[in-house]
Design an enzyme around this catalytic site. Structure first.
Site, PDB file in Angstrom:
ATOM      1  N   LYS A 136       0.809  -1.230   0.000  1.00  0.00           N
ATOM      2  CA  LYS A 136       0.000   0.000   0.000  1.00  0.00           C
ATOM      3  C   LYS A 136       0.838   1.274   0.000  1.00  0.00           C
ATOM      4  CE  LYS A 136      -3.962  -1.964   2.408  1.00  0.00           C
ATOM      5  NZ  LYS A 136      -5.022  -1.715   3.384  1.00  0.00           N
TER       6      LYS A 136
ATOM      7  N   ASP B 204      -9.830   2.846   2.745  1.00  0.00           N
ATOM      8  CA  ASP B 204      -9.812   2.171   4.055  1.00  0.00           C
ATOM      9  C   ASP B 204     -10.412   3.051   5.153  1.00  0.00           C
ATOM     10  OD1 ASP B 204      -8.692  -0.239   3.237  1.00  0.00           O
ATOM     11  OD2 ASP B 204      -6.633   0.461   3.522  1.00  0.00           O
TER      12      ASP B 204
END
Ligand code: ATR
Length: 309
Positions: free
Chosen positions: A89, A129
């Site tokens: 990420k 997220d």
């Protein structure tokens, strides 16, 4: 519609097989390891429900192989978007041509839209997220807004939690970590990219359990449950009866922290709601369609139940 035949898609050295036609759109999830990800089941169910001619494929990409993988992500015309997961990420961010505010805030990207209206294609990064966490908590009536929040951990997952805490407007933030210096660094890095109101905040070690006394929301963001299923980063002995315990981890059985929360009669949830909402947001970004949320929840529940037996 072209006939669906066996096909292969390569991204760097990673390869996936699927059945599709000439115009079947491909979406990928990149991570390492990736075999146990629930995202393929969940996203494929969503594509099917919306009658989209699209496949969602897992690619196992170790960190050192990401650069050559990204080259193919940009050049592979069948690919319309991808998810990026642990441990990529942060590594993917320098490859983006554009990034949304939450990617900047967290320094991490989990959703990439591939804009093929230009040559070369442009990689547009989003982090869903934080919004996924906010939505999962709202659904459980455990809203961050106005809450006194304890974030446990200081890695990538904790950054997403801190971003959610800032964006959703918590009253107070307490970050507990095995290494308090890492918590301070992480918080400073996130705040550096945040121009909104900053709640009262403090960083401390995991032994500062008294900071749970008047807290209303606990967000477990360490990787402990992966390595030691029966270990818990913090004790809930000082928790008040109003504390909501959220563990970002999900699996076939509750984490040790969630088991303690149940024993103490506390409201609680694991990370599957966040998984579904971050995935729903990615689906919306890629397709412009409203995601079939109930069906995505059911596909995750069914897959977890299947793995339990
Ligand atoms: P992720 O990106 O998934 O959040 P990470 O960046 O490796 O993973 O962060 C892992 C987090 O779990 C950190 O907060 C780490 O604490 P440290 O900053 O002190 O390293 C925490 N963690 C992992 N194993 C742990 C353990 N056995 N005990 C306490 N904390 C642990």
């Amino acid at each position: 519609m072209s006939s669906h035949v066996p096909r292969e898609l390569r991204l760097g050295t990673a390869v996936a097989h699927y059945r599709g036609g000439h115009s079947t759109a491909a979406y990928a999830i990149l991570g390492h390891p990736i075999a146990h990800s629930l995202s393929p089941t969940m996203q494929q169910a969503a594509f099917r429900a919306c009658h989209l001619d699209a496949v969602y494929l897992p690619f196992d990409v170790p960190r050192e192989l990401l650069p050559e993988c990204v080259k193919d992500v940009r050049d592979e015309a069948r690919l319309r978007g991808c998810n990026v997961t642990v441990p990529l990420k942060e590594d993917f961010v320098p490859h983006l041509d554009e990034q949304d505010a939450t990617t900047r805030l967290t320094g991490a990207v989990n959703t990439v839209r591939i804009d093929r209206t230009t040559t070369p294609a442009r990689l547009v990064g989003y982090n869903t997220d934080a919004a996924g966490l906010v939505a999962a908590l709202d659904e459980k009536e455990a809203s961050i807004r106005g809450a006194t929040v304890v974030v446990v951990g200081a890695g990538g997952a904790a950054r997403a939690a801190v971003a959610a805490v800032l964006q959703a407007g918590a009253a107070e933030l307490r970050v507990l970590n095995r290494t308090p210096a890492k918590a301070r660094q992480m918080l400073a890095a996130v705040l550096q990219n945040w121009s909104g109101p900053v709640p009262r905040h403090v960083c401390a070690s995991l032994s500062a359990g008294d900071l749970l006394r008047d807290a209303t929301l606990l967000l477990q963001c360490t990787s402990i449950p992966f390595h030691e299923p029966d270990a818990s980063p913090v004790s809930l002995q000082h928790a008040s009866s109003g504390l909501f315990v959220f563990d970002m981890v999900y699996g076939t059985r509750p984490t040790a922290l969630l088991r303690e929360a149940r024993q103490r009669g506390l409201r609680r949830a694991d990370g599957r709601g966040m998984l579904v909402h971050q995935g729903a947001a990615a689906f919306r970004i890629w397709t412009g369609l409203e995601p079939p949320l109930g069906l995505m929840v059911r596909s995750v529940e069914n897959e977890l139940a299947r793995r339990t037996h």
